[in-house]
Design an enzyme around this catalytic site. Structure first.
Site, PDB file in Angstrom:
ATOM      1  NE  ARG A  10      -6.108   2.264   5.503  1.00  0.00           N
ATOM      2  CZ  ARG A  10      -5.476   2.995   4.613  1.00  0.00           C
ATOM      3  NH1 ARG A  10      -5.513   2.661   3.339  1.00  0.00           N
ATOM      4  NH2 ARG A  10      -4.783   4.041   4.989  1.00  0.00           N
ATOM      5  CE1 TYR A  54     -10.080  -3.789   3.672  1.00  0.00           C
ATOM      6  CE2 TYR A  54     -10.665  -2.607   1.673  1.00  0.00           C
ATOM      7  CZ  TYR A  54     -10.735  -2.750   3.050  1.00  0.00           C
ATOM      8  OH  TYR A  54     -11.473  -1.863   3.795  1.00  0.00           O
ATOM      9  CG  HIS A  55     -12.773  -3.537  -1.546  1.00  0.00           C
ATOM     10  ND1 HIS A  55     -11.649  -3.139  -2.233  1.00  0.00           N
ATOM     11  CD2 HIS A  55     -13.263  -2.420  -0.974  1.00  0.00           C
ATOM     12  CE1 HIS A  55     -11.477  -1.831  -2.084  1.00  0.00           C
ATOM     13  NE2 HIS A  55     -12.438  -1.360  -1.326  1.00  0.00           N
ATOM     14  CB  THR A  97     -15.137  -0.989   2.698  1.00  0.00           C
ATOM     15  OG1 THR A  97     -14.867  -0.161   1.572  1.00  0.00           O
ATOM     16  CG2 THR A  97     -15.156  -2.429   2.236  1.00  0.00           C
ATOM     17  CE1 TYR A 124      -2.523   5.543  -9.794  1.00  0.00           C
ATOM     18  CE2 TYR A 124      -4.001   4.138  -8.536  1.00  0.00           C
ATOM     19  CZ  TYR A 124      -2.785   4.785  -8.672  1.00  0.00           C
ATOM     20  OH  TYR A 124      -1.836   4.663  -7.677  1.00  0.00           O
ATOM     21  CE  LYS A 129     -12.723  -3.870   6.035  1.00  0.00           C
ATOM     22  NZ  LYS A 129     -12.613  -3.657   7.460  1.00  0.00           N
ATOM     23  CB  SER A 141      -9.312  -5.473  -3.902  1.00  0.00           C
ATOM     24  OG  SER A 141      -9.766  -5.170  -2.586  1.00  0.00           O
ATOM     25  CG  ASN A 162      -1.290  -7.068  15.487  1.00  0.00           C
ATOM     26  OD1 ASN A 162      -1.547  -5.999  14.933  1.00  0.00           O
ATOM     27  ND2 ASN A 162      -1.305  -8.219  14.834  1.00  0.00           N
TER      28      ASN A 162
HETATM   29  P1  NAD Z   1      -4.883   1.144   9.653  1.00  0.00           P
HETATM   30  O1  NAD Z   1      -4.122   0.093   8.946  1.00  0.00           O
HETATM   31  O2  NAD Z   1      -4.282   2.498   9.793  1.00  0.00           O
HETATM   32  O3  NAD Z   1      -5.266   0.646  11.134  1.00  0.00           O
HETATM   33  C1  NAD Z   1      -5.606  -0.694  11.426  1.00  0.00           C
HETATM   34  C2  NAD Z   1      -4.994  -1.031  12.794  1.00  0.00           C
HETATM   35  O4  NAD Z   1      -5.346  -2.380  13.133  1.00  0.00           O
HETATM   36  C3  NAD Z   1      -3.470  -0.970  12.773  1.00  0.00           C
HETATM   37  O5  NAD Z   1      -2.993  -0.206  13.847  1.00  0.00           O
HETATM   38  C4  NAD Z   1      -3.031  -2.442  12.876  1.00  0.00           C
HETATM   39  O6  NAD Z   1      -1.806  -2.596  13.547  1.00  0.00           O
HETATM   40  C5  NAD Z   1      -4.205  -3.062  13.613  1.00  0.00           C
HETATM   41  N1  NAD Z   1      -4.404  -4.498  13.328  1.00  0.00           N
HETATM   42  C6  NAD Z   1      -4.528  -5.087  12.102  1.00  0.00           C
HETATM   43  N2  NAD Z   1      -4.668  -6.412  12.233  1.00  0.00           N
HETATM   44  C7  NAD Z   1      -4.642  -6.675  13.565  1.00  0.00           C
HETATM   45  C8  NAD Z   1      -4.744  -7.867  14.340  1.00  0.00           C
HETATM   46  N3  NAD Z   1      -4.863  -9.068  13.763  1.00  0.00           N
HETATM   47  N4  NAD Z   1      -4.690  -7.774  15.693  1.00  0.00           N
HETATM   48  C9  NAD Z   1      -4.555  -6.556  16.296  1.00  0.00           C
HETATM   49  N5  NAD Z   1      -4.444  -5.406  15.613  1.00  0.00           N
HETATM   50  C10 NAD Z   1      -4.481  -5.465  14.267  1.00  0.00           C
HETATM   51  O7  NAD Z   1      -6.310   1.228   8.938  1.00  0.00           O
HETATM   52  P2  NAD Z   1      -7.405   2.399   8.994  1.00  0.00           P
HETATM   53  O8  NAD Z   1      -7.256   3.243   7.810  1.00  0.00           O
HETATM   54  O9  NAD Z   1      -7.403   2.990  10.353  1.00  0.00           O
HETATM   55  O10 NAD Z   1      -8.720   1.550   8.800  1.00  0.00           O
HETATM   56  C11 NAD Z   1      -9.413   1.050   9.931  1.00  0.00           C
HETATM   57  C12 NAD Z   1     -10.615   0.238   9.477  1.00  0.00           C
HETATM   58  O11 NAD Z   1     -11.503   1.066   8.711  1.00  0.00           O
HETATM   59  C13 NAD Z   1     -10.270  -0.941   8.570  1.00  0.00           C
HETATM   60  O12 NAD Z   1     -11.062  -2.042   8.913  1.00  0.00           O
HETATM   61  C14 NAD Z   1     -10.618  -0.453   7.180  1.00  0.00           C
HETATM   62  O13 NAD Z   1     -10.980  -1.513   6.359  1.00  0.00           O
HETATM   63  C15 NAD Z   1     -11.769   0.485   7.462  1.00  0.00           C
HETATM   64  N6  NAD Z   1     -11.871   1.555   6.437  1.00  0.00           N
HETATM   65  C16 NAD Z   1     -10.844   2.452   6.273  1.00  0.00           C
HETATM   66  C17 NAD Z   1     -10.965   3.455   5.301  1.00  0.00           C
HETATM   67  C18 NAD Z   1      -9.877   4.454   5.034  1.00  0.00           C
HETATM   68  O14 NAD Z   1     -10.006   5.257   4.089  1.00  0.00           O
HETATM   69  N7  NAD Z   1      -8.803   4.471   5.820  1.00  0.00           N
HETATM   70  C19 NAD Z   1     -12.135   3.548   4.557  1.00  0.00           C
HETATM   71  C20 NAD Z   1     -13.161   2.613   4.750  1.00  0.00           C
HETATM   72  C21 NAD Z   1     -13.015   1.623   5.719  1.00  0.00           C
HETATM   73  N1  USQ Z   2      -6.794   6.352  -7.440  1.00  0.00           N
HETATM   74  C1  USQ Z   2      -6.244   7.157  -8.428  1.00  0.00           C
HETATM   75  N2  USQ Z   2      -4.988   7.634  -8.223  1.00  0.00           N
HETATM   76  C2  USQ Z   2      -4.267   7.365  -7.091  1.00  0.00           C
HETATM   77  C3  USQ Z   2      -4.840   6.544  -6.094  1.00  0.00           C
HETATM   78  C4  USQ Z   2      -6.101   6.045  -6.301  1.00  0.00           C
HETATM   79  O1  USQ Z   2      -6.863   7.434  -9.455  1.00  0.00           O
HETATM   80  O2  USQ Z   2      -3.125   7.836  -6.985  1.00  0.00           O
HETATM   81  C5  USQ Z   2      -8.157   5.838  -7.619  1.00  0.00           C
HETATM   82  C6  USQ Z   2      -8.270   4.324  -7.517  1.00  0.00           C
HETATM   83  O3  USQ Z   2      -7.986   3.712  -8.745  1.00  0.00           O
HETATM   84  C7  USQ Z   2      -9.707   4.159  -7.052  1.00  0.00           C
HETATM   85  C8  USQ Z   2      -9.976   5.407  -6.230  1.00  0.00           C
HETATM   86  O4  USQ Z   2      -8.937   6.332  -6.558  1.00  0.00           O
HETATM   87  O5  USQ Z   2     -10.573   4.183  -8.152  1.00  0.00           O
HETATM   88  C9  USQ Z   2      -9.964   5.170  -4.719  1.00  0.00           C
HETATM   89  O6  USQ Z   2      -8.727   4.569  -4.371  1.00  0.00           O
HETATM   90  P1  USQ Z   2      -8.145   4.692  -2.880  1.00  0.00           P
HETATM   91  O7  USQ Z   2      -6.793   4.090  -2.850  1.00  0.00           O
HETATM   92  O8  USQ Z   2      -8.292   6.076  -2.385  1.00  0.00           O
HETATM   93  O9  USQ Z   2      -9.215   3.840  -2.038  1.00  0.00           O
HETATM   94  P2  USQ Z   2      -9.520   2.298  -2.011  1.00  0.00           P
HETATM   95  O10 USQ Z   2      -8.482   1.467  -2.628  1.00  0.00           O
HETATM   96  O11 USQ Z   2     -10.921   2.140  -2.508  1.00  0.00           O
HETATM   97  O12 USQ Z   2      -9.470   1.983  -0.453  1.00  0.00           O
HETATM   98  C10 USQ Z   2      -9.730   2.955   0.556  1.00  0.00           C
HETATM   99  C11 USQ Z   2      -9.230   2.374   1.878  1.00  0.00           C
HETATM  100  C12 USQ Z   2     -10.037   1.113   2.199  1.00  0.00           C
HETATM  101  C13 USQ Z   2     -11.514   1.422   2.158  1.00  0.00           C
HETATM  102  C14 USQ Z   2     -11.941   2.073   0.850  1.00  0.00           C
HETATM  103  C15 USQ Z   2     -13.345   2.606   0.889  1.00  0.00           C
HETATM  104  O13 USQ Z   2      -7.845   2.080   1.791  1.00  0.00           O
HETATM  105  O14 USQ Z   2      -9.667   0.636   3.477  1.00  0.00           O
HETATM  106  O15 USQ Z   2     -12.249   0.240   2.347  1.00  0.00           O
HETATM  107  O16 USQ Z   2     -11.104   3.238   0.622  1.00  0.00           O
HETATM  108  S1  USQ Z   2     -14.179   2.368  -0.632  1.00  0.00           S
HETATM  109  O17 USQ Z   2     -13.394   2.983  -1.707  1.00  0.00           O
HETATM  110  O18 USQ Z   2     -15.476   2.991  -0.512  1.00  0.00           O
HETATM  111  O19 USQ Z   2     -14.268   0.948  -0.846  1.00  0.00           O
END
Ligand code: NAD
Ligand code: USQ
Length: 401
Positions: free
Chosen positions: A100, A181-182, A144, A255, A185, A179, A32
């Site tokens: 996310r 967010y977490h 996650t 951080y 999940k 958080s 979306n």
């Molecule tokens: P992202 O925000 O880049 O992509 C998410 C996509 O979903 C976006 O394009 C957004 O427009 C779409 N979306 C969100 N809500 C929607 C809805 N209600 N209807 C239709 N589309 C919708 O995120 P990402 O980094 O690609 O992460 C994807 C998934 O993987 C997430 O569920 C996230 O929690 C999980 N994840 C990501 C990371 C990471 O480091 N990026 C790590 C662990 C888990």
């Molecule tokens: N951190 C720093 N400096 C920065 C940014 C982050 O020290 O400039 C630290 C944060 O405090 C944290 C760690 O790095 O301790 C990870 O932070 P992050 O922003 O890289 O990741 P996080 O917030 O945990 O979230 C990301 C994704 C999320 C996913 C998660 C996986 O955005 O969608 O669920 O990674 S996990 O960390 O295993 O939960």
């Protein structure tokens, strides 16, 4: 297979869609575009210049890719989700489509509620649509590693055997997310496990660690196929942030003490893990959990590695400990199992090999687009405020709440 990729316009979803298409599957992207709207709300943009999704899909076809379908709609809209699953009758649904960013969910009440509503209710709609219209479909859901938090014992893959008062059981691993967010999940995981139990649904919950990198063999084929590279304080993940910080001469923002340890994986392994999960589906009624990461690092270690790699490019960096805007343990035990995807055949990419070629060089190439204002942390998790150039209290886009 016929596969729906929910959230296929996002950071993980786009390269996964191309990877699955390249592997011969019929892929339909569902999105979306709320992520693109959030960029406008926060006043940030991807470091890499990302074109619109229809343009991306055209570029994919022009480079010889199998046509990838597109369905634009919101997972919160039941009629849309029901129609989608009824029309396509997919064999697998990959669900990435959630809000996310942990910091985003901590900005305000509105952002916390948006995150949990979007994620939990969207996921529930997906569960009900699969059950009603494609009950044999395999749901591959992105969870996650942060669902577990940082307990002082080893983290298992989803379940732990517990002995209590002389009796034993295998139970879901305790969750201590950090958080709003977490937490969303964790709520999703419970709902999916329940759907498997009552409806015999097949599901894999992929507890993914922090993803880094932007390039996959498919996104490299044409510049219009480029993936997102978020580096701002809300959506930028730590390693991507350190790389752009090194590239623009900004101190690396560690951080607090920097002992925060997490599981990490290369985006090229994300797409492969999804493929492995799809090709080896869960049984009917089975709720599987895989811990999806390949290596663990502390934030301090990462800063050191980026600094060393940058030095090889002749770039000097400074590591700067900052007051931690988050509430989290800064020194802790961390040992999480992650063997199930390796058992299925995952051959990991390692950070030491990827840092220069697939991270720092991208950061250096696009550093002219970097916005310094986006780099410094402004979301304070203790007060639930984001000190902005202009203050934003509630999400600026339509919400059904
Ligand atoms: P992202 O925000 O880049 O992509 C998410 C996509 O979903 C976006 O394009 C957004 O427009 C779409 N979306 C969100 N809500 C929607 C809805 N209600 N209807 C239709 N589309 C919708 O995120 P990402 O980094 O690609 O992460 C994807 C998934 O993987 C997430 O569920 C996230 O929690 C999980 N994840 C990501 C990371 C990471 O480091 N990026 C790590 C662990 C888990
Ligand atoms: N951190 C720093 N400096 C920065 C940014 C982050 O020290 O400039 C630290 C944060 O405090 C944290 C760690 O790095 O301790 C990870 O932070 P992050 O922003 O890289 O990741 P996080 O917030 O945990 O979230 C990301 C994704 C999320 C996913 C998660 C996986 O955005 O969608 O669920 O990674 S996990 O960390 O295993 O939960």
């Amino acid at each position: 297979m016929k596969i729906l990729v929910l959230g296929g316009d996002g950071y993980c979803g786009w390269p996964t869609s191309l990877h699955l298409s390249d592997a011969g599957h019929d892929v339909v992207i569902v999105d979306n575009f709320v992520r693109r709207q959030i960029d406008h709300e926060l006043g940030v943009q991807s470091l890499t210049p990302v074109v619109g999704l229809t343009e991306r899909l055209r570029a994919w076809r022009e480079t010889g890719g199998r046509p990838v379908g597109l369905e634009v709609g919101d997972l919160l809209d039941w009629d849309f989700v029901a129609g989608l699953v009824e029309r396509h009758r997919p064999e697998a649904v990959v669900h990435f489509a959630e809000q996310r960013a942990a910091p985003y969910s901590m900005i305000s009440r509105g952002h916390a509620i948006y995150t949990q509503h979007n994620n939990v209710i969207g996921n529930l709609n997906v569960l009900f649509a699969i059950n009603e219209f494609a009950p044999d479909c395999h749901l591959v859901k992105l969870g996650t590693m942060g669902e577990y938090g940082t307990p002082n014992i080893d983290i298992e893959e989803g379940f732990i055997e517990i002995e209590h008062n002389g009796r034993k059981d295998t139970l879901p691993y305790p969750k201590q997310p950090g958080s709003w967010y977490h937490l969303s999940k964790v709520h999703d995981s419970h709902n999916i496990m329940f759907a498997c139990k009552i409806w015999g649904m097949r599901a894999t919950d992929l507890n993914q660690g922090v993803v880094y990198g932007t390039v996959t063999p498919q996104t490299e084929r044409n510049e219009r196929l480029v993936n997102r590279f978020d580096y701002d304080e809300v959506f930028g993940t730590v390693l991507n942030r350190f790389c752009i910080q090194a590239a623009i001469g900004h101190p690396l923002t560690v951080y607090g003490e920097g002992g925060q340890t997490r599981g990490f994986l290369d985006i090229r392994d994300t797409v492969r893990c999804i493929e492995l999960a799809i090709e080896n589906p869960a049984e009917r009624g089975e709720f599987r959990v895989f811990n999806q990461f390949t290596e663990k690092f502390s934030v301090r270690q990462l800063a050191g590695m980026v600094s060393d790699a940058a030095a090889k490019l002749g770039v000097e960096t400074r590591i700067e400990k900052q007051p931690n805007p988050r509430v989290e343990s800064e020194e802790h035990y961390y040992n999480a199992k992650h063997t199930r995807l390796l058992d299925l055949g995952l051959e990991p990419h390692y950070l030491s090999d990827a840092l220069l070629d697939s991270l720092l060089n991208i950061a250096v190439k696009h550093r002219g687009r970097a916005d310094l204002d986006a780099v410094n942390p402004r979301v304070d998790w203790r007060t639930g405020r984001r000190s902005l150039l202009e203050e934003v209290d509630e999400p600026a886009y339509p919400s059904t709440l």
